[in-house]
Design a protein around this motif. Structure first.
Motif, PDB file in Angstrom:
ATOM      1  N   TYR A   6      70.069  33.533  88.462  1.00 49.63           N
ATOM      2  CA  TYR A   6      69.665  32.084  88.019  1.00 49.63           C
ATOM      3  C   TYR A   6      70.354  31.988  86.583  1.00 49.63           C
ATOM      4  O   TYR A   6      70.573  30.663  86.336  1.00 49.63           O
ATOM      5  CB  TYR A   6      68.338  32.257  87.569  1.00 49.63           C
ATOM      6  CG  TYR A   6      67.825  33.117  86.459  1.00 49.63           C
ATOM      7  CD1 TYR A   6      67.715  32.441  85.082  1.00 49.63           C
ATOM      8  CD2 TYR A   6      67.546  34.362  86.225  1.00 49.63           C
ATOM      9  CE1 TYR A   6      67.478  33.092  83.917  1.00 49.63           C
ATOM     10  CE2 TYR A   6      67.177  35.056  85.370  1.00 49.63           C
ATOM     11  CZ  TYR A   6      67.090  34.390  84.175  1.00 49.63           C
ATOM     12  OH  TYR A   6      66.686  35.097  82.881  1.00 49.63           O
ATOM     13  N   VAL A   9      73.628  30.002  87.712  1.00 48.53           N
ATOM     14  CA  VAL A   9      73.822  28.679  88.545  1.00 48.53           C
ATOM     15  C   VAL A   9      74.255  27.475  87.556  1.00 48.53           C
ATOM     16  O   VAL A   9      75.120  26.687  87.968  1.00 48.53           O
ATOM     17  CB  VAL A   9      72.302  28.457  88.994  1.00 48.53           C
ATOM     18  CG1 VAL A   9      72.226  27.232  89.446  1.00 48.53           C
ATOM     19  CG2 VAL A   9      72.027  29.631  90.120  1.00 48.53           C
ATOM     20  N   ILE A  10      73.506  27.412  86.458  1.00 49.54           N
ATOM     21  CA  ILE A  10      73.673  26.218  85.471  1.00 49.54           C
ATOM     22  C   ILE A  10      74.955  26.452  84.814  1.00 49.54           C
ATOM     23  O   ILE A  10      74.934  27.636  83.849  1.00 49.54           O
ATOM     24  CB  ILE A  10      72.550  25.868  84.564  1.00 49.54           C
ATOM     25  CG1 ILE A  10      71.336  25.489  85.484  1.00 49.54           C
ATOM     26  CG2 ILE A  10      72.827  24.760  83.558  1.00 49.54           C
ATOM     27  CD1 ILE A  10      70.148  24.973  84.981  1.00 49.54           C
ATOM     28  N   PHE A  30      73.275  18.323  85.390  1.00 49.85           N
ATOM     29  CA  PHE A  30      73.901  19.725  85.143  1.00 49.85           C
ATOM     30  C   PHE A  30      75.251  19.948  86.187  1.00 49.85           C
ATOM     31  O   PHE A  30      75.043  19.272  87.325  1.00 49.85           O
ATOM     32  CB  PHE A  30      73.127  20.706  85.201  1.00 49.85           C
ATOM     33  CG  PHE A  30      71.854  20.660  84.343  1.00 49.85           C
ATOM     34  CD1 PHE A  30      72.230  21.061  83.125  1.00 49.85           C
ATOM     35  CD2 PHE A  30      70.659  20.574  84.786  1.00 49.85           C
ATOM     36  CE1 PHE A  30      71.009  21.255  82.260  1.00 49.85           C
ATOM     37  CE2 PHE A  30      69.643  20.295  83.999  1.00 49.85           C
ATOM     38  CZ  PHE A  30      69.702  20.746  82.507  1.00 49.85           C
ATOM     39  N   VAL A  32      76.824  22.688  88.032  1.00 48.48           N
ATOM     40  CA  VAL A  32      76.151  24.002  88.851  1.00 48.48           C
ATOM     41  C   VAL A  32      77.183  24.721  89.608  1.00 48.48           C
ATOM     42  O   VAL A  32      78.265  24.267  89.887  1.00 48.48           O
ATOM     43  CB  VAL A  32      74.771  23.678  89.521  1.00 48.48           C
ATOM     44  CG1 VAL A  32      73.681  23.156  88.827  1.00 48.48           C
ATOM     45  CG2 VAL A  32      75.231  22.673  90.729  1.00 48.48           C
ATOM     46  N   HIS A  33      76.814  26.040  89.911  1.00 45.47           N
ATOM     47  CA  HIS A  33      77.712  26.744  90.810  1.00 45.47           C
ATOM     48  C   HIS A  33      77.786  26.212  92.111  1.00 45.47           C
ATOM     49  O   HIS A  33      76.946  25.722  92.696  1.00 45.47           O
ATOM     50  CB  HIS A  33      77.172  28.129  90.824  1.00 45.47           C
ATOM     51  CG  HIS A  33      78.199  29.115  91.346  1.00 45.47           C
ATOM     52  ND1 HIS A  33      78.237  29.213  92.754  1.00 45.47           N
ATOM     53  CD2 HIS A  33      78.879  29.861  90.570  1.00 45.47           C
ATOM     54  CE1 HIS A  33      78.994  30.354  92.950  1.00 45.47           C
ATOM     55  NE2 HIS A  33      79.314  30.779  91.616  1.00 45.47           N
ATOM     56  N   ALA A  36      75.259  27.259  94.722  1.00 45.92           N
ATOM     57  CA  ALA A  36      74.120  27.472  94.824  1.00 45.92           C
ATOM     58  C   ALA A  36      73.393  26.262  95.378  1.00 45.92           C
ATOM     59  O   ALA A  36      73.723  25.149  95.718  1.00 45.92           O
ATOM     60  CB  ALA A  36      73.773  27.007  93.095  1.00 45.92           C
ATOM     61  N   ILE A  41      68.708  26.243  92.014  1.00 48.11           N
ATOM     62  CA  ILE A  41      68.841  25.207  91.124  1.00 48.11           C
ATOM     63  C   ILE A  41      67.344  24.974  90.173  1.00 48.11           C
ATOM     64  O   ILE A  41      67.272  25.107  89.123  1.00 48.11           O
ATOM     65  CB  ILE A  41      69.440  24.068  91.215  1.00 48.11           C
ATOM     66  CG1 ILE A  41      70.726  24.263  91.696  1.00 48.11           C
ATOM     67  CG2 ILE A  41      69.469  22.857  90.053  1.00 48.11           C
ATOM     68  CD1 ILE A  41      71.447  23.096  92.477  1.00 48.11           C
ATOM     69  N   THR A  59      71.766  17.124  94.475  1.00 44.26           N
ATOM     70  CA  THR A  59      73.082  17.666  94.386  1.00 44.26           C
ATOM     71  C   THR A  59      74.065  16.804  95.062  1.00 44.26           C
ATOM     72  O   THR A  59      73.749  16.077  96.068  1.00 44.26           O
ATOM     73  CB  THR A  59      72.955  19.089  95.045  1.00 44.26           C
ATOM     74  OG1 THR A  59      72.704  18.936  96.281  1.00 44.26           O
ATOM     75  CG2 THR A  59      72.130  20.030  94.325  1.00 44.26           C
ATOM     76  N   LYS A  81      77.405  18.925  91.215  1.00 49.07           N
ATOM     77  CA  LYS A  81      76.732  18.473  90.244  1.00 49.07           C
ATOM     78  C   LYS A  81      75.343  18.396  90.717  1.00 49.07           C
ATOM     79  O   LYS A  81      74.953  18.080  91.810  1.00 49.07           O
ATOM     80  CB  LYS A  81      77.245  16.766  89.934  1.00 49.07           C
ATOM     81  CG  LYS A  81      76.852  16.392  88.536  1.00 49.07           C
ATOM     82  CD  LYS A  81      77.438  15.240  88.169  1.00 49.07           C
ATOM     83  CE  LYS A  81      77.654  14.033  89.046  1.00 49.07           C
ATOM     84  NZ  LYS A  81      78.287  13.071  88.067  1.00 49.07           N
TER      85      LYS A  81
END
Length: 99
Positions: A6, A9-10, A30, A32-33, A36, A41, A59, A81
């Protein structure tokens, strides 16, 4: 697929004029990975920012841009994103409070 925790992820918040205007509706953006999913998320936001409850996650996958240096072409890395919508009774995210 990689084992994504976790805290991996961000990656970072997105600070743009459009994302700042969406904060009035409790929508936070954000980076993010790339591997993910929406469930990861949601869990990452709720664990990293105590008191927050996520209503929905949207996403979008962004392809890398084509860059050129002389005659050589290359691409930048792909990114992902996420726009996170918080519930009405949720606490605000402190990362964006001073901006």
């Amino acid at each position: 697929m990689a084992n994504v925790q976790y805290y991996d992820v961000i990656l970072k918040p997105v600070v743009t004029e459009k994302s700042m205007n969406a904060m009035a509706d409790k929508k936070y953006t954000f980076l993010v990975h790339t591997e993910a999913n929406k469930i990861q998320i949601k869990e990452a936001v709720e664990k990293m920012f105590p008191g927050t409850k996520v209503a929905s996650v949207h996403t979008m996958n962004l392809d890398g841009k084509t860059k050129r240096r002389g005659m050589t072409f290359g691409k930048t890395s792909k990114t992902k994103k996420a726009i996170v919508q918080l519930t009405e009774d949720s606490k605000e995210i402190e990362v964006f409070s001073g901006l």
